[in-house]
Structures are given as C-alpha cells and as structure tokens.
Design a protein around this motif. Structure first.
Motif, PDB file in Angstrom:
ATOM      1  N   SER A 185       2.684   6.450  10.126  1.00  0.00           N
ATOM      2  CA  SER A 185       3.540   5.293  10.300  1.00  0.00           C
ATOM      3  C   SER A 185       4.999   5.709  10.349  1.00  0.00           C
ATOM      4  CB  SER A 185       3.329   4.298   9.159  1.00  0.00           C
ATOM      5  OG  SER A 185       3.873   4.812   7.962  1.00  0.00           O
ATOM      6  N   SER A 235       3.784  -3.849   7.842  1.00  0.00           N
ATOM      7  CA  SER A 235       2.472  -3.340   7.437  1.00  0.00           C
ATOM      8  C   SER A 235       2.254  -3.417   5.931  1.00  0.00           C
ATOM      9  CB  SER A 235       2.314  -1.889   7.891  1.00  0.00           C
ATOM     10  OG  SER A 235       3.228  -1.047   7.182  1.00  0.00           O
ATOM     11  N   VAL A 240       3.190  -1.066   3.962  1.00  0.00           N
ATOM     12  CA  VAL A 240       2.992   0.303   3.500  1.00  0.00           C
ATOM     13  C   VAL A 240       4.278   0.837   2.866  1.00  0.00           C
ATOM     14  CG1 VAL A 240       2.546   2.679   4.221  1.00  0.00           C
ATOM     15  CG2 VAL A 240       1.163   0.824   5.137  1.00  0.00           C
ATOM     16  N   SER A 262       6.442   6.264   6.883  1.00  0.00           N
ATOM     17  CA  SER A 262       6.036   7.537   6.293  1.00  0.00           C
ATOM     18  C   SER A 262       6.796   8.694   6.913  1.00  0.00           C
ATOM     19  CB  SER A 262       4.527   7.742   6.482  1.00  0.00           C
ATOM     20  OG  SER A 262       3.786   6.752   5.799  1.00  0.00           O
ATOM     21  N   ALA A 291       0.844  -1.184   0.000  1.00  0.00           N
ATOM     22  CA  ALA A 291       0.000   0.000   0.000  1.00  0.00           C
ATOM     23  C   ALA A 291       0.882   1.237   0.000  1.00  0.00           C
ATOM     24  CB  ALA A 291      -0.903   0.001   1.241  1.00  0.00           C
ATOM     25  N   SER A 337       1.625   4.943   1.017  1.00  0.00           N
ATOM     26  CA  SER A 337       1.159   5.803   2.103  1.00  0.00           C
ATOM     27  C   SER A 337       0.590   7.097   1.554  1.00  0.00           C
ATOM     28  CB  SER A 337       2.317   6.119   3.052  1.00  0.00           C
ATOM     29  OG  SER A 337       3.291   6.891   2.410  1.00  0.00           O
TER      30      SER A 337
END
Length: 311
Positions: free
Chosen positions: A42, A72, A74, A45, A34, A36
């Motif tokens: 996170s 995660s 991400v 990020s 995914a 961000s």
C-alpha cells in the motif's frame, strides 16, 4: 546557576500549518485500523518505509513514524511508533478535540472568545492561549476523555498537571487522533483544520517551524502540527504530524527524539525533514494537485507549557 541547570529550565512547544477542505464527516471512533505487515504494497506502507529508511542511523536520534491510510484503514508503523514520548504542543490538539466534542455532545458553553483561543493555540501555537484553555476547561480531564473515546493506548496525562507539554503519546496514537480530526463533523473539525491552514511560519514564541511536514516542498500538500521541547537537559524532541492531501486521505506522524550530552537541534531537524520528505514523495503521486503553498531557529530559553498557580 550552572549551565546544566539553565538547560533544564527549557520547555519549548509548537505550532502548525495546513489546508482546509470542508467535507461532511462523522467521527472515526470505532473505525477499525489494521496494522500493515512487512512487505505490504500500500502507499501508506511504502511511505512509512521510505521515511524510516531515509532517517538512517543519525547518532543518538530516534524517529517514530506512523502512516495511516483513511481509505483502507491500514496503519503502517516502524518499531518506535508505539514508544511513548513527551508530546510538546501535540497536546493542544487533544484539548481542542475534547472541547468541540463536549460542545456537541454535552452542550458545553464555548463562546466565540473560547474558539478564538483554540485557533490561537493551534495556529501560532500561542502557549498563553493553551494555558487558559487548560485551566478553564479541565485539560487534565480532556486527555483521559479523548484517549478513552479514541482508544489511544499510548497516551497519558502529564505527571505534573501544570505542564501540559509533558503529556506522553506515541506516533500511532497521534495518527489516530488526527484521523479523528479529519472525520469530525462540521464546523468543529473545520475550525481545527482551518487553524492549521492559517498558521504562520514562525510560532508565537519565535521558533521557526518550517520543518518536517511544514518544510518548503512538503507543506503544499499537508496540514501539520509541529512540536518541540527540551527536557531534561540532554534530551530534545521535535515532532511533525499532519494530514496529507486535499482530501486528507493520509495521516503522517513523525516524532523525533535525540539524547546527547548537548542536543544537536540541526541533526534532529534533518532527520525529521528527511523522513517527511520521503513519505510525502511517495504519497504525492496518490494525491490531487496542491491546494496550499508553504531553518530551524534555536529556541530562546523560556518555560512555556506551564500553567501558573492560581491565587
């Protein structure tokens, strides 16, 4: 030969360093990633944003940044993370992944001497070792096989099949590639990561590689692949991408490029160093204790990454 013609003959490639923690892994192909969104809280990020902010606006320097949290899934990336750049020696990781995947799935004959070539290409970043692997095991085909398997959308083979450093890639694709390395089954993945852990501070070609994720104060928590090249004469590239933390939870890819009448390697290094330090500073709080310890030399003029014509 004019000064510019001399500069145009430069093609310099990479080295790496890191940590080795054997774990049971399965390849990451098919795992969702995914991207961000702005304001995401996170650690990945925040690390990406810290790195991007730290680079600032150095003249004629562009830095692509991607940070992937393997827990995660991400991916945090800046606006340049999907912009293709010359890969320099990041291409060596692609070839290593392809060789070990083919040995596991196709029973590709890969002897101890060949595995040693992989270690030499990845650790001291020996270009001669990479040249041998490239010609012996279909390096051009390796790029297509790996990009298809991992879904890398910004990576392409070199326009000249004899110059592997001209493979193009993106920070996002490099992050996905290194996630795959972190999740490869043993012993293949551990050979790659182990080669990173044993990489010397100076590459086989004499280039000092203690910059970015391999810089003092950062390399104690990273296993990083470095890359550098200058082509054409007015464009220099400096890359640092690797796994962060004893469990390799985070993947950080920092790809730097500077276009200038005469590239300023020190300014480019400073940008990559600053980005790596900022990202590591955010991620360090999320990691366990360090498991390994750790000037940019202006490169000599030579033309590595070129496979000689076979006669």
């Amino acid at each position: 030969m004019t000064r510019w013609a001399g500069l145009a003959a430069i093609m310099l490639i990479t080295a790496m360093i890191g940590i080795r923690v054997p774990t049971v892994r399965t390849p990451a192909e098919g795992n969702p990633v995914a991207t961000s969104v702005a304001g995401a809280a996170s650690a990945g990020s925040r690390a990406m944003r810290a790195a991007d902010d730290a680079v600032g606006a150095a003249r004629d320097v562009g830095v692509a940044i991607a940070v992937l949290d393997r827990t995660s899934g991400v991916m945090a990336q800046n606006s340049a993370a999907t912009e293709p750049m010359f890969s320099a020696s990041l291409a060596k990781v692609v070839v290593a992944v392809d060789l070990f995947d083919r040995r596991r799935t196709e029973a590709l004959p890969l002897g101890d001497a060949d595995v040693d070539l992989v270690r030499r290409a990845l650790g001291p970043s020996d270009d001669a070792a990479m040249n041998t692997l490239w010609t012996r095991f279909d390096g051009m085909g390796a790029i297509g096989r790996v990009t298809a398997r991992l879904g890398l959308t910004g990576t392409a083979p070199p326009v000249d099949p004899g110059i592997w450093g001209w493979m193009t890639t993106t920070a996002r694709d490099v992050a996905l590639l290194l996630r795959y390395v972190a999740e490869m089954p043993q012993p293949e993945g551990d050979v790659i990561i182990g080669a990173l852990a044993e990489a010397p501070p100076v590459a086989a070609d004499g280039f000092a590689q203690d910059f970015g994720l391999q810089a003092p104060g950062v390399r104690d928590i990273t296993a990083a692949k470095q890359g550098w090249m200058q082509w054409p004469a007015e464009t220099a590239y400096l890359h640092s991408a690797g796994l962060v933390g004893a469990d390799h939870r985070f993947v950080v890819a920092i790809l730097g490029r500077q276009t200038f009448p005469e590239p300023d390697w020190l300014t480019l290094r400073q940008s990559v160093d600053t980005a790596a330090a900022a990202a590591a500073g955010v991620l360090r709080d999320r990691l366990g204790p360090p498991v390994a310890a750790g000037g940019l030399a202006i490169p000599n003029v030579h033309f590595p990454g070129v496979v000689g014509h076979l006669h």
